[in-house]
Design a protein around this motif. Sequence first.
Motif, short mmCIF file in Angstrom:
data_model
loop_
_atom_site.label_atom_id
_atom_site.label_comp_id
_atom_site.label_asym_id
_atom_site.label_seq_id
_atom_site.Cartn_x
_atom_site.Cartn_y
_atom_site.Cartn_z
N ASN A 105 0.83 -1.20 0.00
CA ASN A 105 0.00 0.00 0.00
C ASN A 105 0.87 1.26 0.00
OD1 ASN A 105 -2.59 1.19 0.04
ND2 ASN A 105 -2.34 1.64 2.21
N ALA A 106 1.93 1.26 0.81
CA ALA A 106 2.84 2.41 0.87
C ALA A 106 3.58 2.60 -0.46
CB ALA A 106 3.84 2.24 2.01
N ALA A 107 3.86 1.49 -1.14
CA ALA A 107 4.56 1.56 -2.43
C ALA A 107 3.63 1.95 -3.57
CB ALA A 107 5.22 0.22 -2.73
N GLY A 108 2.34 2.00 -3.31
CA GLY A 108 1.38 2.41 -4.33
C GLY A 108 1.13 1.34 -5.38
N VAL A 109 1.21 0.09 -5.00
CA VAL A 109 0.98 -1.02 -5.94
C VAL A 109 -0.51 -1.10 -6.24
CG1 VAL A 109 1.17 -3.53 -6.23
CG2 VAL A 109 2.99 -2.27 -5.08
N GLU A 110 -0.82 -1.30 -7.52
CA GLU A 110 -2.21 -1.40 -7.96
C GLU A 110 -2.83 -2.72 -7.53
OE1 GLU A 110 -4.01 0.92 -9.78
OE2 GLU A 110 -2.33 2.29 -9.50
N GLU A 111 -4.10 -2.70 -7.21
CA GLU A 111 -4.82 -3.93 -6.86
C GLU A 111 -5.09 -4.74 -8.12
OE1 GLU A 111 -8.40 -3.38 -4.67
OE2 GLU A 111 -7.37 -2.55 -2.93
N LYS A 112 -4.96 -6.05 -7.99
CA LYS A 112 -5.30 -6.98 -9.08
C LYS A 112 -6.37 -7.91 -8.55
CE LYS A 112 -0.70 -6.83 -11.05
NZ LYS A 112 0.54 -7.56 -11.28
N LYS A 113 -7.52 -7.91 -9.17
CA LYS A 113 -8.66 -8.74 -8.74
C LYS A 113 -9.02 -8.46 -7.28
CE LYS A 113 -7.67 -12.43 -11.98
NZ LYS A 113 -7.36 -13.84 -12.16
N GLY A 114 -8.93 -7.20 -6.90
CA GLY A 114 -9.35 -6.80 -5.56
C GLY A 114 -8.32 -7.05 -4.47
N LYS A 115 -7.11 -7.49 -4.82
CA LYS A 115 -6.08 -7.76 -3.82
C LYS A 115 -4.76 -7.14 -4.25
CE LYS A 115 -7.94 -12.11 -2.16
NZ LYS A 115 -7.65 -13.49 -1.81
N LEU A 116 -3.95 -6.77 -3.26
CA LEU A 116 -2.61 -6.30 -3.53
C LEU A 116 -1.71 -7.50 -3.70
CD1 LEU A 116 -2.22 -3.38 -0.97
CD2 LEU A 116 -2.47 -3.19 -3.42
N LYS A 117 -0.98 -7.55 -4.82
CA LYS A 117 -0.10 -8.67 -5.09
C LYS A 117 1.34 -8.18 -5.17
CE LYS A 117 -3.22 -11.90 -5.88
NZ LYS A 117 -3.33 -13.15 -5.19
N GLY A 118 2.23 -8.91 -4.54
CA GLY A 118 3.66 -8.59 -4.59
C GLY A 118 4.30 -9.21 -5.81
N ALA A 119 5.63 -9.20 -5.82
CA ALA A 119 6.38 -9.71 -6.95
C ALA A 119 6.69 -11.18 -6.78
CB ALA A 119 7.67 -8.93 -7.11
N SER A 120 6.95 -11.83 -7.89
CA SER A 120 7.45 -13.19 -7.84
C SER A 120 8.87 -13.17 -8.37
CB SER A 120 6.57 -14.11 -8.69
OG SER A 120 6.53 -13.64 -10.01
N GLY A 121 9.79 -13.78 -7.65
CA GLY A 121 11.19 -13.75 -8.06
C GLY A 121 11.87 -12.47 -7.63
N ASN A 122 12.70 -11.93 -8.51
CA ASN A 122 13.47 -10.72 -8.18
C ASN A 122 12.85 -9.45 -8.75
OD1 ASN A 122 15.37 -12.21 -6.78
ND2 ASN A 122 16.65 -12.54 -8.59
N GLY A 144 7.60 -1.81 -6.57
CA GLY A 144 7.47 -0.45 -6.04
C GLY A 144 8.63 -0.13 -5.11
N THR A 145 8.70 1.13 -4.71
CA THR A 145 9.75 1.56 -3.79
C THR A 145 9.14 2.37 -2.65
OG1 THR A 145 10.16 3.58 -5.05
CG2 THR A 145 11.54 1.69 -5.59
N ILE A 146 9.79 2.28 -1.51
CA ILE A 146 9.40 3.08 -0.35
C ILE A 146 10.67 3.66 0.28
CG2 ILE A 146 7.30 1.76 0.15
CD1 ILE A 146 8.86 0.35 2.39
N SER A 147 10.48 4.65 1.14
CA SER A 147 11.62 5.25 1.83
C SER A 147 11.77 4.66 3.22
CB SER A 147 11.41 6.77 1.93
OG SER A 147 10.34 7.04 2.81
N LEU A 148 12.86 4.99 3.88
CA LEU A 148 13.07 4.53 5.26
C LEU A 148 12.02 5.12 6.20
CD1 LEU A 148 16.96 4.52 5.63
CD2 LEU A 148 15.41 2.56 5.62
N LYS A 149 11.49 6.29 5.84
CA LYS A 149 10.43 6.89 6.66
C LYS A 149 9.19 5.99 6.65
CE LYS A 149 7.74 11.04 7.40
NZ LYS A 149 7.42 12.39 6.98
N HIS A 150 8.86 5.43 5.48
CA HIS A 150 7.74 4.50 5.39
C HIS A 150 7.99 3.27 6.27
CE1 HIS A 150 6.95 6.56 1.43
NE2 HIS A 150 5.73 6.55 1.96
#
Length: 113
Positions: free
Chosen positions: A47-64, A68-74
């Motif tokens: 959510n902090a990285a601003g990743v778009e929802e896919k099929k109503g859920k936030l999905k991360g990456a697979s592999g490397n 998205g990116t976030i700062s140390l403040k996040h």
Amino acid sequence: MDFCKEFNARTAHMMPGIPVPARVTVRPDRSFHFEIRTPTTSWLLLNAAGVEEKKGKLKGASGNEIVGTISLKHVYEIAKIKQSELRLSGLSLEGICKSVIAQAKTVGVAVQP
């Protein structure tokens, strides 16, 4: 019915759409106890990285792959949210931050200094 009323009362201050894990204990006499936890670390990171929802859920990456990116403040703010949880209150904020950074790598979120 009592459970629904109490659950709704204890979650009324939360924004709709935020997944909130809850641990419910029901005793044989039909009494109950429940603990509401903070949103999952991966959801907070995505959510902090601003990743778009896919099929109503936030999905991360697979592999490397980096999604998205976030700062140390996040990272610090997420660690403060997680520290408010009773089961993590004994851990240092620095330790929770390290855990959040490790989880960020797992879901494909890069942490910028």
